[in-house]
Design a protein around this motif. Structure first.
Motif, short mmCIF file in Angstrom:
data_model
loop_
_atom_site.label_atom_id
_atom_site.label_comp_id
_atom_site.label_asym_id
_atom_site.label_seq_id
_atom_site.Cartn_x
_atom_site.Cartn_y
_atom_site.Cartn_z
N LEU A 190 0.83 -1.21 0.00
CA LEU A 190 0.00 0.00 0.00
C LEU A 190 0.86 1.25 0.00
O LEU A 190 0.67 2.15 -0.83
N ASP A 191 1.85 1.33 0.90
CA ASP A 191 2.65 2.54 1.03
C ASP A 191 3.66 2.70 -0.09
O ASP A 191 3.69 3.72 -0.78
N GLU A 192 4.49 1.70 -0.31
CA GLU A 192 5.61 1.84 -1.23
C GLU A 192 5.24 1.66 -2.69
O GLU A 192 5.90 2.22 -3.56
N ILE A 193 4.22 0.89 -2.97
CA ILE A 193 3.87 0.64 -4.37
C ILE A 193 2.69 1.51 -4.80
O ILE A 193 2.79 2.30 -5.73
N LEU A 194 1.60 1.38 -4.11
CA LEU A 194 0.39 2.07 -4.56
C LEU A 194 0.42 3.57 -4.26
O LEU A 194 0.31 4.40 -5.16
N LEU A 195 0.60 3.94 -3.01
CA LEU A 195 0.51 5.36 -2.64
C LEU A 195 1.70 6.18 -3.14
O LEU A 195 1.53 7.26 -3.70
N ARG A 196 2.90 5.67 -2.97
CA ARG A 196 4.09 6.43 -3.35
C ARG A 196 4.23 6.52 -4.87
O ARG A 196 4.62 7.56 -5.40
N ALA A 197 3.90 5.47 -5.58
CA ALA A 197 4.07 5.47 -7.03
C ALA A 197 2.98 6.24 -7.76
O ALA A 197 3.23 6.82 -8.81
N MET A 198 1.79 6.27 -7.18
CA MET A 198 0.68 6.81 -7.96
C MET A 198 -0.04 8.00 -7.33
O MET A 198 -0.70 8.74 -8.03
N SER A 199 0.02 8.18 -6.04
CA SER A 199 -0.74 9.23 -5.35
C SER A 199 -2.21 9.22 -5.78
O SER A 199 -2.73 10.22 -6.26
N PRO A 200 -2.90 8.10 -5.62
CA PRO A 200 -4.28 8.00 -6.12
C PRO A 200 -5.26 8.86 -5.32
O PRO A 200 -5.08 9.09 -4.13
N LEU A 201 -6.28 9.33 -6.01
CA LEU A 201 -7.38 10.03 -5.35
C LEU A 201 -8.38 9.03 -4.79
O LEU A 201 -9.06 9.29 -3.81
#
Length: 79
Positions: free
Chosen positions: A56-67
């Motif tokens: 969640l932190d290193e792949i999804l949130l950091r890579a994409m900054s999703p809304l």
């Protein structure tokens, strides 16, 4: 974000469910639904073993900054 293959093809290849769409068919459909960008991640045994908070932190949130994040009913973040 989507994976290059269904996770069960890596996690349990002997009993992987048949897929409705392969990646070349999925990408134009996502674009047709309004996706400006689609990140395709290789799904590997190492990725399958990633702890949920790391994924969640290193792949999804950091890579994409999703809304927003929309997942299927049986989806889990990480191992």
């Amino acid at each position: 974000m989507t994976f290059d293959r269904a996770p069960d093809q890596v996690v349990s290849p002997g009993s992987a469910a048949p897929q409705l769409l392969d990646l070349p068919d999925k990408l134009p459909l996502l674009a047709g639904l309004g996706a400006d960008t689609v990140l395709v991640m290789p799904f590997t045994p190492e990725l399958a073993a990633t702890p949920p908070l790391v994924f969640l932190d290193e792949i999804l949130l950091r890579a994409m900054s999703p809304l927003a994040v929309v997942v299927g009913y049986d989806f889990r973040f990480g191992h």
